[in-house]
Scaffold this active site. Structure first.
Site, PDB file in Angstrom:
ATOM      1  N   CYS A  79       0.819  -1.213   0.000  1.00 46.07           N
ATOM      2  CA  CYS A  79       0.000   0.000   0.000  1.00 46.07           C
ATOM      3  C   CYS A  79       0.860   1.273   0.000  1.00 46.07           C
ATOM      4  O   CYS A  79       1.461   1.596  -1.025  1.00 46.07           O
ATOM      5  CB  CYS A  79      -0.990  -0.067   1.151  1.00 46.07           C
ATOM      6  N   HIS A 169      -3.243  -5.505   1.736  1.00 43.49           N
ATOM      7  CA  HIS A 169      -2.501  -5.754   2.985  1.00 43.49           C
ATOM      8  C   HIS A 169      -2.525  -7.230   3.368  1.00 43.49           C
ATOM      9  O   HIS A 169      -3.381  -7.636   4.160  1.00 43.49           O
ATOM     10  CB  HIS A 169      -3.144  -4.967   4.125  1.00 43.49           C
ATOM     11  N   GLU A 171      -0.710  -8.652   5.400  1.00 46.08           N
ATOM     12  CA  GLU A 171      -0.395  -8.773   6.837  1.00 46.08           C
ATOM     13  C   GLU A 171      -1.642  -8.637   7.703  1.00 46.08           C
ATOM     14  O   GLU A 171      -1.591  -8.909   8.896  1.00 46.08           O
ATOM     15  CB  GLU A 171       0.668  -7.728   7.228  1.00 46.08           C
TER      16      GLU A 171
END
Ligand code: GLN
Length: 194
Positions: A79, A169, A171
């Site tokens: 991002c 994302h 994560e």
């Protein structure tokens, strides 16, 4: 493997957690004296790219990281990290790391779709969950860049020799496959340069 995670701002803790689950040695990079010369790879997290850039300059981390990238250090940007690694930004020039020859548009999905989750194909991996938060997308890619994922007709992940970028994302989900992809990319790079 030793992976530094740029930890000035944004979602660094989640990246450290994903890497730790994959048994990589992950640590925060916050200041010039942190061991950035002694890492196998670097992650630049999501957050706010203009703020992160300012903090990189203030901490004097910008220039050393830029030269490591030029010398081939494997880097994964999510991002805002993707925005900082892109050669060009469609709106205002960002003055980033010039790591991958793509143009990105910031906050590209507009207000309605500023945050969303979707499952889509990622090259060499298969279908994975993707979380987007005020995300950019890639408008243009040039010759040495491979597109890795497309969502609703927009390019959201790409790589070149040493750089991997995702507009979403990984994560923030339980799925570790993109982090694993990055660790594999590091190993392949090492074999290539040896
Ligand atoms: N919109 C942010 C920017 O322009 C990126 C958002 C994110 O990293 N989740 O930097």
């Amino acid at each position: 493997m030793r992976i530094g995670v740029l930890s000035l701002q944004g979602g660094f803790a989640e990246h450290i957690s994903s890497l730790t689950k994959l048994n990589a040695e992950a640590f925060e990079i916050r200041k010039k004296s942190d061991p950035i010369g002694n890492i196998d790879g670097l992650i630049i997290p999501g957050g706010e790219s203009t703020v992160m850039r300012k903090l990189l300059i203030d901490t004097e981390l910008f220039d050393p990281i830029k030269s490591l990238i030029r010398d081939g250090l494997p880097v994964f940007g999510t991002c805002a990290g993707m925005i900082l690694l892109a050669k060009n930004t469609a709106d205002n020039p960002m003055g980033g790391f010039d790591g991958i020859d793509i143009t990105v548009k910031r906050n590209a999905y507009g207000r309605q779709l500023s945050s969303f989750m979707i499952e889509e194909e990622f090259a060499d991996i298969g279908r994975i969950p993707m979380t987007f938060i005020r995300a950019p997308y890639i408008t243009t890619v040039r010759s040495d860049v491979r597109i890795l994922a497309i969502v609703n007709g927009t390019k959201v992940a790409a790589e070149n020799k040493n750089i991997l970028v995702t507009a979403f994302h990984p994560e923030l989900t339980e799925d570790l496959s993109v982090h694993q992809y990055f660790l594999k990319k590091i190993l392949m790079n090492k074999a290539y340069f040896r």
